[in-house]
Design a protein around this motif. Structure first.
Motif, PDB file in Angstrom:
ATOM      1  N   PHE A  48      99.888 133.508  60.932  1.00 37.52           N
ATOM      2  CA  PHE A  48     100.680 132.536  60.184  1.00 37.52           C
ATOM      3  C   PHE A  48     101.152 131.447  61.139  1.00 37.52           C
ATOM      4  O   PHE A  48     101.584 131.721  62.253  1.00 37.52           O
ATOM      5  N   CYS A  49     101.102 130.218  60.704  1.00 42.75           N
ATOM      6  CA  CYS A  49     101.497 129.063  61.519  1.00 42.75           C
ATOM      7  C   CYS A  49     102.953 129.179  61.993  1.00 42.75           C
ATOM      8  O   CYS A  49     103.853 129.425  61.185  1.00 42.75           O
ATOM      9  N   ASP A  50     103.176 128.992  63.287  1.00 38.57           N
ATOM     10  CA  ASP A  50     104.531 129.054  63.859  1.00 38.57           C
ATOM     11  C   ASP A  50     105.468 128.042  63.215  1.00 38.57           C
ATOM     12  O   ASP A  50     106.620 128.352  62.908  1.00 38.57           O
ATOM     13  N   GLU A  51     105.012 126.820  63.044  1.00 40.21           N
ATOM     14  CA  GLU A  51     105.870 125.775  62.471  1.00 40.21           C
ATOM     15  C   GLU A  51     106.193 126.043  61.002  1.00 40.21           C
ATOM     16  O   GLU A  51     107.311 125.813  60.555  1.00 40.21           O
ATOM     17  N   ALA A  52     105.224 126.536  60.258  1.00 44.59           N
ATOM     18  CA  ALA A  52     105.487 126.888  58.857  1.00 44.59           C
ATOM     19  C   ALA A  52     106.506 128.024  58.796  1.00 44.59           C
ATOM     20  O   ALA A  52     107.401 128.017  57.954  1.00 44.59           O
ATOM     21  N   TRP A  53     106.380 129.000  59.700  1.00 45.57           N
ATOM     22  CA  TRP A  53     107.327 130.109  59.724  1.00 45.57           C
ATOM     23  C   TRP A  53     108.750 129.618  59.978  1.00 45.57           C
ATOM     24  O   TRP A  53     109.694 130.056  59.317  1.00 45.57           O
ATOM     25  N   LYS A  54     108.910 128.686  60.900  1.00 46.20           N
ATOM     26  CA  LYS A  54     110.237 128.132  61.182  1.00 46.20           C
ATOM     27  C   LYS A  54     110.837 127.478  59.935  1.00 46.20           C
ATOM     28  O   LYS A  54     112.045 127.522  59.723  1.00 46.20           O
ATOM     29  N   ALA A  55     109.989 126.885  59.115  1.00 49.01           N
ATOM     30  CA  ALA A  55     110.470 126.185  57.917  1.00 49.01           C
ATOM     31  C   ALA A  55     110.852 127.133  56.785  1.00 49.01           C
ATOM     32  O   ALA A  55     111.713 126.806  55.976  1.00 49.01           O
ATOM     33  N   VAL A  85     108.300 126.791  48.549  1.00 52.40           N
ATOM     34  CA  VAL A  85     108.722 126.111  49.770  1.00 52.40           C
ATOM     35  C   VAL A  85     107.525 125.441  50.427  1.00 52.40           C
ATOM     36  O   VAL A  85     106.380 125.664  50.035  1.00 52.40           O
ATOM     37  N   SER A  86     107.801 124.630  51.437  1.00 51.06           N
ATOM     38  CA  SER A  86     106.711 123.989  52.170  1.00 51.06           C
ATOM     39  C   SER A  86     107.012 123.995  53.657  1.00 51.06           C
ATOM     40  O   SER A  86     108.162 124.133  54.073  1.00 51.06           O
ATOM     41  N   CYS A  87     105.968 123.800  54.429  1.00 45.53           N
ATOM     42  CA  CYS A  87     106.161 123.640  55.863  1.00 45.53           C
ATOM     43  C   CYS A  87     106.725 122.238  56.106  1.00 45.53           C
ATOM     44  O   CYS A  87     106.823 121.428  55.189  1.00 45.53           O
ATOM     45  N   ASN A  88     107.059 121.931  57.328  1.00 50.60           N
ATOM     46  CA  ASN A  88     107.706 120.648  57.611  1.00 50.60           C
ATOM     47  C   ASN A  88     106.758 119.586  58.171  1.00 50.60           C
ATOM     48  O   ASN A  88     107.216 118.620  58.758  1.00 50.60           O
ATOM     49  N   ASP A  89     105.470 119.740  57.981  1.00 50.09           N
ATOM     50  CA  ASP A  89     104.509 118.724  58.394  1.00 50.09           C
ATOM     51  C   ASP A  89     104.505 117.623  57.338  1.00 50.09           C
ATOM     52  O   ASP A  89     104.014 117.808  56.230  1.00 50.09           O
ATOM     53  N   GLY A  90     105.057 116.481  57.656  1.00 47.52           N
ATOM     54  CA  GLY A  90     105.193 115.401  56.688  1.00 47.52           C
ATOM     55  C   GLY A  90     103.897 114.727  56.293  1.00 47.52           C
ATOM     56  O   GLY A  90     103.832 114.069  55.262  1.00 47.52           O
ATOM     57  N   LEU A  91     102.849 114.884  57.093  1.00 51.71           N
ATOM     58  CA  LEU A  91     101.567 114.260  56.764  1.00 51.71           C
ATOM     59  C   LEU A  91     100.649 115.192  55.992  1.00 51.71           C
ATOM     60  O   LEU A  91      99.834 114.746  55.203  1.00 51.71           O
ATOM     61  N   ARG A  92     100.784 116.487  56.220  1.00 55.51           N
ATOM     62  CA  ARG A  92      99.901 117.462  55.556  1.00 55.51           C
ATOM     63  C   ARG A  92     100.652 118.754  55.228  1.00 55.51           C
ATOM     64  O   ARG A  92     100.306 119.838  55.707  1.00 55.51           O
ATOM     65  N   PRO A  93     101.688 118.648  54.395  1.00 53.00           N
ATOM     66  CA  PRO A  93     102.489 119.826  54.073  1.00 53.00           C
ATOM     67  C   PRO A  93     101.717 120.894  53.300  1.00 53.00           C
ATOM     68  O   PRO A  93     100.861 120.577  52.482  1.00 53.00           O
ATOM     69  N   VAL A  94     102.045 122.124  53.604  1.00 52.31           N
ATOM     70  CA  VAL A  94     101.470 123.278  52.922  1.00 52.31           C
ATOM     71  C   VAL A  94     102.552 123.842  52.001  1.00 52.31           C
ATOM     72  O   VAL A  94     103.676 124.075  52.429  1.00 52.31           O
ATOM     73  N   ILE A  95     102.208 124.049  50.729  1.00 51.02           N
ATOM     74  CA  ILE A  95     103.140 124.546  49.722  1.00 51.02           C
ATOM     75  C   ILE A  95     102.905 126.044  49.548  1.00 51.02           C
ATOM     76  O   ILE A  95     101.763 126.481  49.373  1.00 51.02           O
ATOM     77  N   MET A  96     104.000 126.822  49.593  1.00 51.77           N
ATOM     78  CA  MET A  96     103.906 128.277  49.534  1.00 51.77           C
ATOM     79  C   MET A  96     104.813 128.858  48.463  1.00 51.77           C
ATOM     80  O   MET A  96     105.882 128.322  48.192  1.00 51.77           O
TER      81      MET A  96
END
Length: 108
Positions: A48-55, A85-96
């Motif tokens: 799982f993506c580290d940045e997505a996990w933080k979000a 929820v989503s990750c915090n990548d403003g250009l290519r957010p992933v919705i979960m």
């Protein structure tokens, strides 16, 4: 503590923002794929993506510990035990989609 099911609903791409701010050749997130399912409790799932996990960690933690009431004063999600929820990548957010489960968490 229970496991929380994490389903990748969408990998999005903000084309207008990417054109203005992104590097050449940027596309949707290469780490997460629509339809993938992970299970988590207090720890980031393998792969799982580290940045997505933080979000999303705070939502996973709450659901893993039994929070069932509707989030944020009933003006967000209509289903108890669920968070979108989503990750915090403003250009290519992933919705979960996060869902509380009855799966008991075990010490590793």
């Amino acid at each position: 503590m229970k496991k929380v099911k994490i389903t990748i609903l969408k990998t999005t791409f903000q084309e207008d923002l990417a054109k203005e701010f992104g590097v050449e050749g940027l596309t949707t997130c290469p780490l997460m794929k629509e339809g993938e399912v992970y299970y988590a409790d207090y720890a980031r799932p393998d792969g799982f993506c580290d940045e997505a996990w933080k979000a999303i960690y705070q939502y996973v933690f709450a659901l893993a510990h039994g929070v069932q009431e509707i989030w944020y004063y009933s003006d967000w999600i209509k289903t108890p035990g669920v968070a979108i929820v989503s990750c915090n990548d403003g250009l290519r957010p992933v919705i979960m989609k996060l869902e509380a489960t009855d799966i008991e968490s075990k010490d590793d």
